[in-house]
Design an enzyme around this catalytic site. Sequence first.
Site, PDB file in Angstrom:
ATOM      1  N   LEU A 590      26.030 107.493  65.863  1.00 17.88           N
ATOM      2  CA  LEU A 590      25.402 108.523  66.513  1.00 17.88           C
ATOM      3  C   LEU A 590      23.921 108.710  66.186  1.00 17.88           C
ATOM      4  O   LEU A 590      23.254 109.223  67.191  1.00 17.88           O
ATOM      5  CB  LEU A 590      26.263 109.681  66.127  1.00 17.88           C
ATOM      6  CG  LEU A 590      27.594 109.933  66.469  1.00 17.88           C
ATOM      7  CD1 LEU A 590      28.394 111.122  65.991  1.00 17.88           C
ATOM      8  CD2 LEU A 590      27.735 109.892  67.965  1.00 17.88           C
ATOM      9  N   GLY A 591      23.556 108.101  64.929  1.00 20.55           N
ATOM     10  CA  GLY A 591      22.273 108.356  64.675  1.00 20.55           C
ATOM     11  C   GLY A 591      22.019 107.832  63.245  1.00 20.55           C
ATOM     12  O   GLY A 591      22.898 107.338  62.507  1.00 20.55           O
ATOM     13  N   GLY A 593      19.447 108.123  59.688  1.00 22.21           N
ATOM     14  CA  GLY A 593      18.297 109.093  59.095  1.00 22.21           C
ATOM     15  C   GLY A 593      18.151 108.668  57.817  1.00 22.21           C
ATOM     16  O   GLY A 593      18.425 107.592  57.585  1.00 22.21           O
ATOM     17  N   GLY A 594      17.102 109.451  56.907  1.00 25.18           N
ATOM     18  CA  GLY A 594      16.985 109.236  55.702  1.00 25.18           C
ATOM     19  C   GLY A 594      18.483 108.931  54.815  1.00 25.18           C
ATOM     20  O   GLY A 594      18.257 108.040  53.639  1.00 25.18           O
ATOM     21  N   PHE A 595      19.280 109.332  55.223  1.00 27.05           N
ATOM     22  CA  PHE A 595      20.362 109.193  54.346  1.00 27.05           C
ATOM     23  C   PHE A 595      21.179 107.903  54.492  1.00 27.05           C
ATOM     24  O   PHE A 595      22.140 107.644  53.751  1.00 27.05           O
ATOM     25  CB  PHE A 595      21.456 110.492  54.376  1.00 27.05           C
ATOM     26  CG  PHE A 595      20.737 111.594  54.026  1.00 27.05           C
ATOM     27  CD1 PHE A 595      20.369 112.097  52.862  1.00 27.05           C
ATOM     28  CD2 PHE A 595      20.377 112.599  54.849  1.00 27.05           C
ATOM     29  CE1 PHE A 595      19.679 113.294  52.546  1.00 27.05           C
ATOM     30  CE2 PHE A 595      19.844 113.692  54.819  1.00 27.05           C
ATOM     31  CZ  PHE A 595      19.201 114.121  53.542  1.00 27.05           C
ATOM     32  N   THR A 597      23.394 105.993  58.074  1.00 27.62           N
ATOM     33  CA  THR A 597      24.043 105.801  59.486  1.00 27.62           C
ATOM     34  C   THR A 597      24.897 107.067  59.696  1.00 27.62           C
ATOM     35  O   THR A 597      25.877 107.057  58.806  1.00 27.62           O
ATOM     36  CB  THR A 597      24.245 104.462  59.774  1.00 27.62           C
ATOM     37  OG1 THR A 597      23.288 103.571  59.313  1.00 27.62           O
ATOM     38  CG2 THR A 597      24.467 104.540  61.390  1.00 27.62           C
ATOM     39  N   VAL A 598      24.887 107.885  60.811  1.00 27.15           N
ATOM     40  CA  VAL A 598      25.932 108.659  61.167  1.00 27.15           C
ATOM     41  C   VAL A 598      26.970 107.936  62.348  1.00 27.15           C
ATOM     42  O   VAL A 598      26.036 107.391  63.321  1.00 27.15           O
ATOM     43  CB  VAL A 598      25.413 109.970  61.922  1.00 27.15           C
ATOM     44  CG1 VAL A 598      26.467 110.870  61.975  1.00 27.15           C
ATOM     45  CG2 VAL A 598      24.326 110.387  60.744  1.00 27.15           C
ATOM     46  N   LYS A 611      28.885 110.658  58.270  1.00 29.60           N
ATOM     47  CA  LYS A 611      27.681 110.098  57.652  1.00 29.60           C
ATOM     48  C   LYS A 611      27.824 109.257  56.510  1.00 29.60           C
ATOM     49  O   LYS A 611      28.386 109.728  55.340  1.00 29.60           O
ATOM     50  CB  LYS A 611      26.640 111.476  57.138  1.00 29.60           C
ATOM     51  CG  LYS A 611      25.188 111.070  56.739  1.00 29.60           C
ATOM     52  CD  LYS A 611      24.619 112.475  56.172  1.00 29.60           C
ATOM     53  CE  LYS A 611      24.278 113.296  57.172  1.00 29.60           C
ATOM     54  NZ  LYS A 611      23.830 114.359  56.722  1.00 29.60           N
ATOM     55  N   ASP A 709      14.863 121.796  54.544  1.00 30.19           N
ATOM     56  CA  ASP A 709      14.575 120.832  55.558  1.00 30.19           C
ATOM     57  C   ASP A 709      14.856 121.646  56.955  1.00 30.19           C
ATOM     58  O   ASP A 709      15.703 120.779  57.856  1.00 30.19           O
ATOM     59  CB  ASP A 709      15.503 119.585  55.221  1.00 30.19           C
ATOM     60  CG  ASP A 709      14.583 118.584  56.153  1.00 30.19           C
ATOM     61  OD1 ASP A 709      13.238 118.822  56.336  1.00 30.19           O
ATOM     62  OD2 ASP A 709      15.111 117.622  56.212  1.00 30.19           O
TER      63      ASP A 709
END
Length: 911
Positions: A590-591, A593-595, A597-598, A611, A709
């Site tokens: 789905l996306g 990010g810094g953390f 993959t989702v 996530k 954030d």
Amino acid sequence: MRMLMHLLFVMLGVVTSGLLVQTQFQSGFISIDCGLPEGKDYTEKSTGINYISDTNFIDSGVSKMVSSEDKITHQQQFSYLRSFPNGMRNCYKISVTSGTKYLIRASFLYGNYDGLNEPPQFDIHLGSNLWDTVKLTNASQSSYRELMHTPTLNYVHICLVNTGNGIPFISAIEFRNMDFNNVYKTSGATTLARLAGLDFGSFTNLTYRYMDDFHDRLWEPYSNDQWAQLHNPINNDLPSRDYELPISVIWTAATPRNANGVSLDFYFDALNETTQQQCYFYLHFAEVQKLAPNETREFNITLNGEDFYNLLRPGHFVNTIFDPSPYNVFYKNNNISLVKTEASTLPPIINALEIYQVKDFSQLETQQDDVDAITNIKKVYRVTQNWQGDPCAPVAYMWEGLNCNFNGTPRITSLNLSSSGLTGQIVSYISKLTDLESLDLSNNSLNGEIPDFLADLPSLRVLNLHNNNLTGQVPNALIQRSSEGALLLRLGQNPNLLCESALCDQQTKDKSKKNNRVIYVLASISAILVLLLLVLATVNIIYIKKRKPKNYFKVHKEFSDQTGSQLESKRRRYSFNEVSNMTNNFERVLGRGGFGTVYYGIIDDIQVAVKMLSQSSVQGYQQFLAEVNILMRVHHRNLTSLIGYCNEETNIALIYEYMENGNLEEHLLEKNSRTRLFNWEERLTIAMDAAQGLEYLHNGCKPPIIHRDVKCTNILLNENFQAKMSDLGLSRSFPVDGGTHVTTVIAGTPGYLDPEYQVSNRLTEKSDVYSFGVVLLEIITGKPAILKAVEGKIHISEWVKSMLAKGDVKCIVDTRLQGDFESSSVWRAVEIAMASVSNKSSKRPYMTDIVTELKECLAMELARKHNSCETMTMSLATESESSSLASSIMMFFWCLNKERNKAKTILNPSG
Ligand SMILES: *[C@@H]1O[C@H](CO)[C@@H](O)[C@H](O)[C@H]1NC(C)=O
Ligand SMILES: *[C@@H]1O[C@H](CO)[C@@H](O)[C@H](O)[C@H]1NC(C)=O
Ligand SMILES: *[C@@H]1O[C@H](CO)[C@@H](O)[C@H](O)[C@H]1NC(C)=O
Ligand SMILES: *[C@@H]1O[C@H](CO)[C@@H](O)[C@H](O)[C@H]1NC(C)=O
Ligand SMILES: *[C@@H]1O[C@H](CO)[C@@H](O)[C@H](O)[C@H]1NC(C)=O
Ligand SMILES: *[C@@H]1O[C@H](CO)[C@@H](O)[C@H](O)[C@H]1NC(C)=O
Ligand SMILES: *[C@@H]1O[C@H](CO)[C@@H](O)[C@H](O)[C@H]1NC(C)=O
Ligand SMILES: *[C@@H]1O[C@H](CO)[C@@H](O)[C@H](O)[C@H]1NC(C)=O
């Protein structure tokens, strides 16, 4: 030979085009392509069958596609399939005509759709009975199961059952009406599995079906080294009138290769060694040669050595031989022999053969009235449990919360929807469950009165309505039955229920709560009256400035707890294996990010976003723990819910509710099929939702939480475009006393970062306010936080400031809105945003103020849309949700004031 083949193809061509006319009929056909997306119905090229999507027949499972090679080599209905990674039993419900005999076919092509190259094994049920075990061994080979069945109800459930040997799936479901010419007679009302439809002597090696077979039976070619193929040289009256067999099947026959051969023998194996099986045989014969006057063809038929039919002379019309009572077959080597008689000059032939096996479908389905009632109850209360297929049977898959009586036709005797997040009233469908003995609706949010029909349920012995929000009087008949000891009645913790008797045991404990509510209501009513008087008395009040409703957070907290209760029960810790299953092996991203993959996932039909924390970042791990700690105790309708988490060695995952419409930034800045251009009202609603989420973090949590954030990509939109703040990973709880907190790491996103915090390292809730101000500016302008200008990059707040300084205010608002908004509403929003992005945090408003102001903005915009105060009062009367009620009241005052100002202008044109 060449001549022969040529002739054959010419004739086939004729046959096929002759039948083309029939495509438009397909009467009695139901052709479902499982997994086909809605609206993609099509006509399959080679058969002309019209397939429809399965979305209206099932509400679970996921649509998948076979590999591209398998897609090319199979008919179109095999391209898509529906796979069932969740739940033990998933069922299709298909409407049929009861009492009609159908051929029901389920088809399967694994086609390595999941990339695992492991064809699964699973069970298929028809209604409450086991149809068959589907064992697939070859990924590229399609497989099917056919059933001749006469439904007794006006629908049929087809269920795929996970037996622990892989994920069930299905490619196609087809129903064909077989109620013609009184054929396929059996003794008794029997369900038959069609084990074989064999086409002897085929020249083409093709499997025939529709359009060759008007009834779309499947006919597979069947041959043997010792057999020769015969075919009818001319297309005469071959088609059978009774069984309506296809010409392409019936006009070829097999005969012993040796012209002196006396018998034609073949055998078949039964499918299951453990159970005694009974079969029906239908043998189809038609003479395919022109016999000379001195020639005869005559033979006897034996089955495992026993006479089946004697002295058969095939004619030019199709002759179907069958025994109306079933035949007990052996597990292996069942022999069928056609033996030439002494009188015969020609060897035996056979054109086609069908074998049907008797199925034990003795498990009755639940009584239809009960099924209709419970299905409606499921619909109204949106029951999320795996309520599929027959409610009662088979017992192993009985719906959760039900109990049934199996004396004869199964009946529902107990319904337990305790703690299921039910809202609304007690539905009258319950009155149709006439055998109900126990009803438990406790711990929900049901409102309205206790209906009288509950007292009319003749067998009801237990009724639990404890802890709801029911009102009105308790029906006397219920109290009576309870006092007679015939009914166990629990009604406690319904604060607004008028109940004098001892039944309402716990009512007294709630007294204080109840009184509080009354006071609230009285307080708000008198507040409204006072305000109305004020408005009427003076014409100078413009807005109700900085109104801070005292009970505001209370209202919201109650509301959020309510909506969260369904997810609440699922919130838990998952193993890595489960995470892998729910995401179908991390299939859809789905996306990122810094953390990490989702991924997209499904838990019990609920869509989730998973996530995965990238294992490398230590900082990530700490953020993860922070997020879990916070989200586990935070719940609000404007914050994304945490459904669960996984913390298994290096595999760390957070499982959130799935937000179908992505993040706000996509919609504001991108233009594609996924995104939507929001109008001003929608923008304000989203801003208000996000603001309420933040306000809850700041004021509704103890200790307060700073998000740290806030940005457009962290505002997610669900299927209804309701906005929720997400990604609290950078949040840290901070102590109340002191109010500020010195942190060591500066975290946040450029463009949204509070300038004061960057300098001082002092984190307050006003840092979130700054970031929210930037978000609000983006919402107003449709531009990103950092703009590319001629002079280089420029922050959005600087740009708006410069526009305001130039007096060029029109340019600030997103041009795509095309001026379709209440100007005063937009300017007010600009004011709020600019105040929020003040460099000095002391000059910034609190989130509470922002929420109030945004509500006023929304009220103004709504007032413009409604355009008169009459519609306004109407909407005021019909609004029910507390937050919109608040905005309606705001709108009402604003409108009233506007009208008054108008009047003033008219009366006093100079001023
Ligand atoms: C699987 O089926 C395909 C198509 O029928 C066939 O070509 C292939 O040889 C089969 N593979 C195996 C391993 O049996
Ligand atoms: C049909 O199959 C048989 C055996 O599998 C083969 O010998 C024959 O050539 C095939 N005929 C056609 C027309 O493909
Ligand atoms: C045979 O049928 C029984 C009972 O229906 C079932 O338990 C068993 O698994 C079946 N065996 C095979 C090989 O299908
Ligand atoms: C049938 O009659 C034809 C001549 O009409 C002859 O050639 C053939 O051998 C006869 N067949 C038999 C089985 O008597
Ligand atoms: C069928 O025929 C085969 C070979 O002739 C024989 O071995 C077998 O026992 C027969 N089966 C039955 C059930 O009679
Ligand atoms: C065929 O059946 C008839 C009648 O039952 C019987 O007289 C005859 O012997 C049978 N022929 C063979 C070859 O079994
Ligand atoms: C209903 O289910 C709940 C929890 O699942 C249980 O505590 C309760 O006893 C059940 N009610 C009845 C009447 O069985
Ligand atoms: C209960 O119902 C009353 C109206 O009858 C309503 O005002 C109140 O908000 C409801 N409470 C809950 C928790 O739903």
